[in-house]
Scaffold this active site. Structure first.
Site, PDB file in Angstrom:
ATOM      1  N   HIS A  19       1.839  -4.681  -1.714  1.00  0.00           N
ATOM      2  CA  HIS A  19       1.234  -4.392  -2.924  1.00  0.00           C
ATOM      3  C   HIS A  19       2.358  -4.063  -4.186  1.00  0.00           C
ATOM      4  O   HIS A  19       3.617  -4.188  -3.835  1.00  0.00           O
ATOM      5  CB  HIS A  19       0.179  -3.390  -3.133  1.00  0.00           C
ATOM      6  N   HIS A  22       5.348  -1.963  -3.422  1.00  0.00           N
ATOM      7  CA  HIS A  22       6.543  -2.780  -2.788  1.00  0.00           C
ATOM      8  C   HIS A  22       7.099  -3.519  -3.619  1.00  0.00           C
ATOM      9  O   HIS A  22       8.137  -3.914  -3.656  1.00  0.00           O
ATOM     10  CB  HIS A  22       5.739  -3.289  -1.448  1.00  0.00           C
ATOM     11  N   CYS A 130       2.389   9.230   7.182  1.00  0.00           N
ATOM     12  CA  CYS A 130       3.682   9.456   6.497  1.00  0.00           C
ATOM     13  C   CYS A 130       4.976   9.162   7.577  1.00  0.00           C
ATOM     14  O   CYS A 130       5.810   9.093   7.280  1.00  0.00           O
ATOM     15  CB  CYS A 130       3.912  10.748   6.068  1.00  0.00           C
ATOM     16  N   HIS A 147      -1.686  12.289   2.023  1.00  0.00           N
ATOM     17  CA  HIS A 147      -2.811  11.504   2.743  1.00  0.00           C
ATOM     18  C   HIS A 147      -4.152  11.874   2.676  1.00  0.00           C
ATOM     19  O   HIS A 147      -5.418  11.658   2.838  1.00  0.00           O
ATOM     20  CB  HIS A 147      -2.560  10.685   3.995  1.00  0.00           C
TER      21      HIS A 147
HETATM   22  N1  MSP Z   1       8.962   2.322   6.089  1.00  0.00           N
HETATM   23  C1  MSP Z   1       9.191   3.008   5.041  1.00  0.00           C
HETATM   24  C2  MSP Z   1      10.455   2.918   4.352  1.00  0.00           C
HETATM   25  C3  MSP Z   1      11.708   2.989   5.586  1.00  0.00           C
HETATM   26  S1  MSP Z   1      13.076   2.710   4.554  1.00  0.00           S
HETATM   27  C4  MSP Z   1      14.287   2.893   5.703  1.00  0.00           C
HETATM   28  C5  MSP Z   1       8.091   3.325   3.899  1.00  0.00           C
HETATM   29  N2  MSP Z   1       7.250   2.214   3.951  1.00  0.00           N
HETATM   30  S2  MSP Z   1       6.350   1.838   2.739  1.00  0.00           S
HETATM   31  O1  MSP Z   1       5.761   0.511   2.831  1.00  0.00           O
HETATM   32  O2  MSP Z   1       5.216   2.841   3.159  1.00  0.00           O
HETATM   33  O3  MSP Z   1       6.727   2.182   1.404  1.00  0.00           O
HETATM   34  C6  MSP Z   1       7.725   1.388   0.977  1.00  0.00           C
HETATM   35  C7  MSP Z   1       8.109   1.830  -0.562  1.00  0.00           C
HETATM   36  O4  MSP Z   1       7.112   1.382  -1.245  1.00  0.00           O
HETATM   37  C8  MSP Z   1       8.403   3.038  -0.775  1.00  0.00           C
HETATM   38  O5  MSP Z   1       9.756   3.051  -1.452  1.00  0.00           O
HETATM   39  C9  MSP Z   1       7.373   3.615  -1.909  1.00  0.00           C
HETATM   40  O6  MSP Z   1       7.953   4.467  -2.790  1.00  0.00           O
HETATM   41  C10 MSP Z   1       6.726   2.292  -2.417  1.00  0.00           C
HETATM   42  N3  MSP Z   1       5.610   2.437  -3.057  1.00  0.00           N
HETATM   43  C11 MSP Z   1       4.450   2.664  -2.547  1.00  0.00           C
HETATM   44  N4  MSP Z   1       3.610   2.730  -3.334  1.00  0.00           N
HETATM   45  C12 MSP Z   1       4.071   2.855  -4.563  1.00  0.00           C
HETATM   46  C13 MSP Z   1       3.367   2.935  -5.909  1.00  0.00           C
HETATM   47  N5  MSP Z   1       2.290   3.047  -6.159  1.00  0.00           N
HETATM   48  N6  MSP Z   1       4.289   2.847  -6.724  1.00  0.00           N
HETATM   49  C14 MSP Z   1       5.638   2.693  -6.627  1.00  0.00           C
HETATM   50  N7  MSP Z   1       6.283   2.566  -5.250  1.00  0.00           N
HETATM   51  C15 MSP Z   1       5.483   2.665  -4.415  1.00  0.00           C
HETATM   52  O7  MSP Z   1       8.063   4.169   3.446  1.00  0.00           O
END
Ligand code: MSP
Length: 460
Positions: A19, A22, A130, A147
């Site tokens: 989304h 990411h 998390c 969560h």
């Molecule tokens: N797998 C771990 C990261 C491991 S790195 C060695 C993880 N994955 S995640 O898919 O949950 O999220 C990845 C990234 O997406 C994070 O940096 C998180 O901040 C970002 N975001 C998820 N939702 C977001 C928003 N709503 N807005 C901005 N960034 C967001 O965490």
């Protein structure tokens, strides 16, 4: 001088399609990578997926697949999304890659051999959402603070990493490298928490098996974050370590700013130079949440006004370190008022005039109003919104120049030359943000016969 620049994104959990959140980090890395390419640097840009752990295992089970089948079905969705967003990464790492697994085991063995791991028993709270450990005081009514789900109480044998031993070394690192954690305001929170003291970190699990085995005790699998953080190192192209910057979201700063350097210190690997934690996007002022339908995936994002407008909006609307609110209307407004009315208009007027009158080479005085030095500094500080402000201030100047000099009355070829050259420079500077449109402009204005082309940004 040509520099080696290594840029990373977090590796994403492939438990659902990507989304906007990411997309945001991945685009930021793409922008910085492209900026470095313009400057002739040798860039290596890594992204990928974080595929082990309880969360993936549980989601796979819910849909009746093995974890590997499940992640294999989602990884193409990530690759596809990055392609659609025009993200030009160099390598896509998966933590299920054999090469990565090997490196993780080697590092685990090293940490074990040097005495930084010991066997104990973990008793406490764990949020699978998390993939993180919590203490009782972190919880809200027994629920995960992020969560809001009821949290598991764990009790199992586990290897612990002597994180506590690294407290002073970490504090020294932050003190001596004030730019290690960026933006600085986020560094303070981390430093204060580290000052309060660090608990040793449970780095293995025995209650499920979707992960990398500890080489010295096969009943245990590595904690997913220990595994995941190492991607930056295992995925680095030869000669590119240490990373110049890890771009991440603010929610995962603790893992990156504390666990990661401590692990590297333990095995004597050089530390990354910077960790930059950006803010979070809300959607119509609400937290992005799948359960409440407040989520915008990559296809939806692109469908509003096209790829370039989406890329532009995300980095113009909000400073990179701050939280931002996404709304379709706000994106459309910027598409119409800035990309179409300012940039599009300049390009279409000047191309039409050059087509009619031609141009004549002269000194380009107009371009002196562009503050190239400032743009460079802003890029280096990841102030992408301000970079765009500078470029658009210059676009305004160019539009006024057309207005004041009235080349449609005078047919002044020298004025048209200055404008044409300035537009080429604008296209170059905008390339990191809106690569597709920039390439069109560059092609149009470098042609032997410049013509008024199709409309770049159709108004919505
Ligand atoms: N797998 C771990 C990261 C491991 S790195 C060695 C993880 N994955 S995640 O898919 O949950 O999220 C990845 C990234 O997406 C994070 O940096 C998180 O901040 C970002 N975001 C998820 N939702 C977001 C928003 N709503 N807005 C901005 N960034 C967001 O965490």
């Amino acid at each position: 001088m040509k520099k080696k620049i290594y840029i990373t994104t977090p590796i994403y959990y492939p438990n659902d399609i990507p989304h906007i959140g990411h997309g945001y980090t991945t685009l930021a890395a793409d922008i910085l990578a492209r900026w470095n390419k313009i400057n002739g640097n040798d860039v290596f840009f890594l992204t990928g997926t974080d595929e082990h752990g309880k969360k993936i295992e549980a989601t796979a089970e819910r849909v009746g697949k093995t974890p590997k089948e499940f992640v294999d079905s989602l990884v193409p969705k990530f690759k596809d999304a990055w392609k659609k967003l025009n993200v030009d990464y160099d390598k896509f790492i998966r933590t299920t890659d054999k090469e990565h697994e090997k490196v993780v085991q080697q590092i685990l063995q090293k940490v074990f051999d040097n005495g930084d791991l010991y066997l104990g028993e973990y008793e406490g709270f764990y949020c699978t959402g998390c993939e993180a450990y919590y203490t009782e005081k972190d919880l809200e009514d027994g629920r995960c603070p992020i969560h809001k789900t009821k949290i598991e109480k764990l009790r199992e044998k586990s290897y612990f990493f002597k994180l506590s031993k690294y407290q002073d070394k970490l504090l020294k690192l932050y003190r001596e490298n004030p730019e290690f954690i960026l933006p600085k305001k986020r560094a303070k929170e981390v430093i204060n928490r580290v000052k309060e003291g660090l608990n040793d970190l449970s780095i293995s699990r025995t209650s499920f098996d979707w992960g990398i085995e500890l080489p010295f005790d096969k009943k245990h699998i590595a904690y997913v974050w220990f595994d995941a953080l190492l991607n930056y190192y295992s995925g680095a192209k030869k000669g590119f370590w240490p990373a110049n910057v890890h771009f991440i979201g603010k929610d995962i700063l603790w893992f990156h700013a504390v666990y990661w350097p401590a692990i590297l210190m333990s095995v004597g690997i050089e530390l990354p130079k910077k960790i930059f934690a950006h803010g979070w996007w809300t959607f119509d002022k609400e937290k992005i949440s799948k359960s409440r339908g407040k989520v915008i995936n990559i296809d939806e994002l692109i469908s509003i006004a096209g790829v370039d407008s989406a890329r532009y909006f995300l980095f113009r609307a909000t400073p990179f370190g701050e939280d931002g609110d996404f709304s379709e209307q706000a994106l459309i407004d910027r598409h119409n008022n800035e990309l179409a009315d300012k940039l599009g208009n300049l390009v279409s007027r000047v191309s039409a005039l050059v087509e009619k009158y031609g141009f004549e080479k002269t000194e380009n005085k107009l371009i002196k109003k562009l503050n190239a030095k400032k743009i460079e500094e802003l890029f280096e500080g990841y102030e992408f919104d301000k970079v765009l402000n500078e470029i658009f201030a210059f676009i305004d100047i160019c539009n006024e120049y057309v207005q004041n000099k009235k080349p449609w009355e005078t047919g002044d070829k020298k004025i048209l030359y200055e404008l044409k050259e300035s537009i080429l420079e604008i296209a170059k500077l905008l390339w990191p943000f809106i690569p597709e449109s920039s390439e069109k402009i560059t092609k149009q204005f470098s042609a032997k016969k410049i013509k008024k082309g199709e409309v770049l940004f159709k108004k919505i």
